[in-house]
Write an enzyme that holds these catalytic residues in place. Sequence first.
Site: not given
Ligand code: DQA
Length: 144
Positions: A21, A98
């Site tokens: 992230y 995402h």
């Molecule tokens: C997310 C991807 C999801 O699988 C995960 O649970 C998140 C963040 C992303 O931004 O990559 O909380 O949405």
Amino acid sequence: MIAVLNGVNLNMLGRRDPAQYGTLTLSELEGQVYAWAGELRVTARCLQTNHEGAYIDQIHEAIGWSRGMIVNPGAWTHYSYAIRDALEIVEAPVVEVHLSDIAQREEWRRRSVIGDVVDHTISGQGPDGYRQALAWLAAALADG
Ligand code: DQA
């Protein structure tokens, strides 16, 4: 006004699995979103909650004040039919974002239950995905 709705656990950005992230905190990411919105000559309002019902309320309320939405529901993406149903009500364009590439991760993350009710999806582009989503919406709103 574009609504930028971040969901569960996204308040932990910066501390949460930086390999997936990145290192920006949520407030730094939101600062970037406001700066990018300014460059694209649109306005944005960012919200975040860890509560599914509150997220649905934010979607319902944003129907009244926004011309487009960017949604990153976090893990709700993969199983919340309630959020899917809320997004289905939205007539304005919606972009699903995402940070990580959900197609390349665990099996259970590969499925998005909101994918068929959004207008566009950006996955795996890190924070820049939000800039791309703003640009996509700015273009869609200019056309329409
Ligand atoms: C997310 C991807 C999801 O699988 C995960 O649970 C998140 C963040 C992303 O931004 O990559 O909380 O949405």
